[in-house]
Design a protein around this motif. Structure first.
Motif, mmCIF file in Angstrom:
data_model
loop_
_atom_site.group_PDB
_atom_site.id
_atom_site.type_symbol
_atom_site.label_atom_id
_atom_site.label_comp_id
_atom_site.label_asym_id
_atom_site.label_seq_id
_atom_site.Cartn_x
_atom_site.Cartn_y
_atom_site.Cartn_z
ATOM 1 N N THR A 1 10.892 9.835 -0.744
ATOM 2 C CA THR A 1 10.529 9.644 0.523
ATOM 3 C C THR A 1 9.800 8.158 0.875
ATOM 4 O O THR A 1 9.821 7.457 -0.357
ATOM 5 C CB THR A 1 9.399 11.076 0.237
ATOM 6 N N TRP A 2 8.806 8.345 2.152
ATOM 7 C CA TRP A 2 7.992 6.630 1.701
ATOM 8 C C TRP A 2 7.091 7.384 2.525
ATOM 9 O O TRP A 2 6.571 8.527 3.143
ATOM 10 C CB TRP A 2 8.456 6.376 2.321
ATOM 11 N N ILE A 3 5.787 6.186 2.636
ATOM 12 C CA ILE A 3 5.360 6.134 3.954
ATOM 13 C C ILE A 3 4.754 5.477 4.365
ATOM 14 O O ILE A 3 5.432 3.739 4.083
ATOM 15 C CB ILE A 3 3.347 6.605 2.551
ATOM 16 N N THR A 4 4.432 5.156 6.072
ATOM 17 C CA THR A 4 4.960 4.241 6.751
ATOM 18 C C THR A 4 3.796 3.681 7.776
ATOM 19 O O THR A 4 3.069 5.083 7.967
ATOM 20 C CB THR A 4 6.559 3.751 7.201
ATOM 21 N N GLY A 5 4.359 2.487 8.508
ATOM 22 C CA GLY A 5 2.765 3.049 9.114
ATOM 23 C C GLY A 5 1.741 1.601 9.282
ATOM 24 O O GLY A 5 2.017 0.919 8.339
ATOM 25 N N LYS A 6 1.459 0.831 9.785
ATOM 26 C CA LYS A 6 0.480 -0.796 10.616
ATOM 27 C C LYS A 6 -0.231 -0.962 9.080
ATOM 28 O O LYS A 6 -0.514 -1.839 9.097
ATOM 29 C CB LYS A 6 -0.293 -0.852 12.294
ATOM 30 N N MET A 7 -1.211 0.623 8.467
ATOM 31 C CA MET A 7 -1.844 0.198 7.394
ATOM 32 C C MET A 7 -1.578 -0.101 6.397
ATOM 33 O O MET A 7 -1.994 -0.989 5.344
ATOM 34 C CB MET A 7 -3.001 1.371 7.634
ATOM 35 N N ILE A 8 -0.448 -0.271 6.085
ATOM 36 C CA ILE A 8 0.445 -0.176 5.167
ATOM 37 C C ILE A 8 1.275 -1.622 4.374
ATOM 38 O O ILE A 8 1.389 -2.419 4.050
ATOM 39 C CB ILE A 8 1.612 0.354 4.721
ATOM 40 N N LEU A 9 1.319 -2.115 5.791
ATOM 41 C CA LEU A 9 1.387 -3.972 5.910
ATOM 42 C C LEU A 9 0.082 -4.766 5.465
ATOM 43 O O LEU A 9 -1.316 -4.478 5.454
ATOM 44 C CB LEU A 9 1.590 -4.632 6.854
ATOM 45 N N ALA A 10 0.986 -5.637 4.272
ATOM 46 C CA ALA A 10 0.153 -6.815 3.919
ATOM 47 C C ALA A 10 -1.103 -7.567 4.630
ATOM 48 O O ALA A 10 -1.021 -7.935 5.962
ATOM 49 C CB ALA A 10 0.418 -7.405 2.735
ATOM 50 N N ASP A 11 -2.479 -7.421 4.316
ATOM 51 C CA ASP A 11 -2.815 -8.703 5.254
ATOM 52 C C ASP A 11 -2.915 -10.094 4.920
ATOM 53 O O ASP A 11 -2.693 -10.878 5.915
ATOM 54 C CB ASP A 11 -4.218 -8.663 4.204
ATOM 55 N N ALA A 12 -1.855 -10.330 3.705
ATOM 56 C CA ALA A 12 -1.544 -11.972 3.018
ATOM 57 C C ALA A 12 -0.114 -11.488 2.571
ATOM 58 O O ALA A 12 -0.237 -10.761 1.472
ATOM 59 C CB ALA A 12 -2.526 -12.608 2.833
ATOM 60 N N ALA A 13 0.697 -12.278 2.639
ATOM 61 C CA ALA A 13 2.025 -12.488 1.343
ATOM 62 C C ALA A 13 2.618 -14.072 0.942
ATOM 63 O O ALA A 13 1.956 -14.577 1.967
ATOM 64 C CB ALA A 13 3.512 -11.363 2.282
#
Length: 425
Positions: A176-188
């Motif tokens: 399964t997974w959790i998804t959404g904008k808040m999962i995105l990194a602030d930097a990579a």
């Protein structure tokens, strides 16, 4: 029918969200401290990694850069395997022990996923499992996070999803997974030098995962020119570089290009109209890889030619597969659309064989008697978890799911015999 088509386009609205900041290039890991200082809320940093990576010098490079920027850090290391629900709760507990101003994930996709979850739930009252798919609950908070991949495949450093393994009655365990904008990194930070010494098998599995992200993005029936542009370039990069990265891992150009391909794939699968991707390849591979203990990239790879074959009956997929063939390096100029589309199948088989990867499910321990149960499970799960009918060109039925898995069980010769006697047009 005309009104339905018109209403679809009048009501469609695509969102082009991208990661906020990406540093790409050799030795960019040395800038991790500088970036961390800029995005962290305080001087306390939690590094999430795996136990194997602790034996390399990568963590020393990272910690040295943090120290130079006067940041304090603690290292949390777990097993390399994909995160289970128990491991997720463990890393959340660790992230809640102190008021960390930043979470850094360094390692393969599993470490980055753990870091994402640690940042989103460490110190917060929410339970992670309340956000597991197919839940539609929207996550609204996260600590800052910096993600540094050491493999070129999942694209987790730029994707909006974190994967978790949970119990599943049908097959023992499933994703399964959790998804959404808040999962995105602030930097990579993508540093191809971190991948030079990757084992061949990891190079192959992760690289094919990147190929699958891009290829499934192209055949999604909601794909548009924006995602296609990135995905097609990703396919080209994999086709032109993965063999070199596999056989000559120290080749800097091949490692650079594979890192770029993985990043492009991670961006593509985060677009809502690609959905993860929500086509048959990932819907099936993520359903069976825990049961047969198949690494995620290998599961995607072994199924990809059969996903192409399954969708050949769709004229839309036929056109898209022709594009994939061309991106794989096939000269399609004098081919019919059907033959050009079929070439995507053979090119992918050839690539898997060149990387010493299995091309049938029988070699992974699937038994013929498993097929009806697995087909039923994937047929039901694909709609419940992926809403696959909105993305995959050909509609799935229980009957054609059994046919799909039987073909993947038997292998390449089955498709060769099947396509030698069939003409879809």
């Amino acid at each position: 029918m005309k009104d339905v088509f018109l209403n679809y386009w009048l009501n469609r609205s695509d969102e082009y969200g991208l990661p906020p900041r990406i540093l790409f290039g050799f030795n960019t890991i040395d800038k991790a401290g500088e970036v961390s200082k800029q995005i962290s809320k305080n001087k306390e940093v939690l590094i999430v990694t795996d136990k194997f990576l602790l034996s390399t010098g990568f963590i020393d490079q990272l910690s040295s850069s943090l120290e130079k920027n006067n940041l304090n850090f603690k290292i949390y290391a777990s097993d390399v395997a994909e995160p289970t629900k128990e491991q997720v709760n463990s890393v959340i507990k660790e992230a809640s022990e102190k008021d960390y101003g930043l979470v850094i994930g360094i390692g393969g996709g599993s470490s980055l996923d753990r870091a994402k979850i640690a940042a989103c739930f460490g110190g917060f009252e929410d339970r992670a499992e309340d956000y597991f798919a197919p839940s539609t609950k929207i996550l609204t908070h996260s600590k800052p996070k910096l993600l540094i991949p050491t493999t070129a495949g999942t694209g987790s450093e730029v994707s909006n999803t974190a994967v978790v393994i949970i119990p599943e009655n049908y097959v023992g365990s499933a994703k399964t997974w959790i998804t959404g904008k808040m999962i995105l990194a602030d930097a990579a930070i993508l540093d191809p030098s971190l991948m030079i010494n990757l084992p061949q098998r990891v190079t192959a599995n992760t690289g094919i995962d990147a190929l699958s992200h891009c290829a499934e993005g192209v055949i999604s029936k909601q794909a548009n020119p924006f995602s296609d542009g990135l995905a097609i370039e990703g396919i080209k990069l994999v086709a032109e570089n993965i063999r070199m990265a596999y056989h000559q891992g120290e080749n800097l150009e091949a490692r650079w290009n594979m890192s770029m391909a993985a990043m492009l794939g991670g961006i593509v699968i985060s677009f809502p109209w690609i959905g993860g991707p929500a086509t048959l390849g990932h819907a099936a591979s993520e359903g069976i890889s825990p049961k047969y203990n198949i690494p995620h990239g290998a599961a995607c790879g072994v199924l990809l030619p059969y996903v192409y074959w399954f969708n050949l009956k769709s004229s839309y997929a036929e056109r898209k597969l022709s594009v994939i063939s061309e991106a794989m390096g096939v000269d399609t100029c004098k081919m019919s659309d059907q033959k050009a589309a079929e070439s995507a199948i053979w090119s992918t088989f050839d690539l898997l064989e060149d990387l010493d990867m299995s091309t049938n499910l029988k070699s992974y321990g699937m038994k013929e008697e498993d097929i009806p149960v697995i087909a039923k499970y994937i047929f039901e799960r694909s709609e419940r978890m992926y809403a696959m009918s909105g993305y995959n060109p050909r509609k799935a039925t229980l009957e054609n799911m059994e046919e799909f898995f039987y073909a993947a069980y038997e292998g390449r010769e089955y498709l060769e015999k099947d396509l030698s006697k069939k003409h879809w047009r």
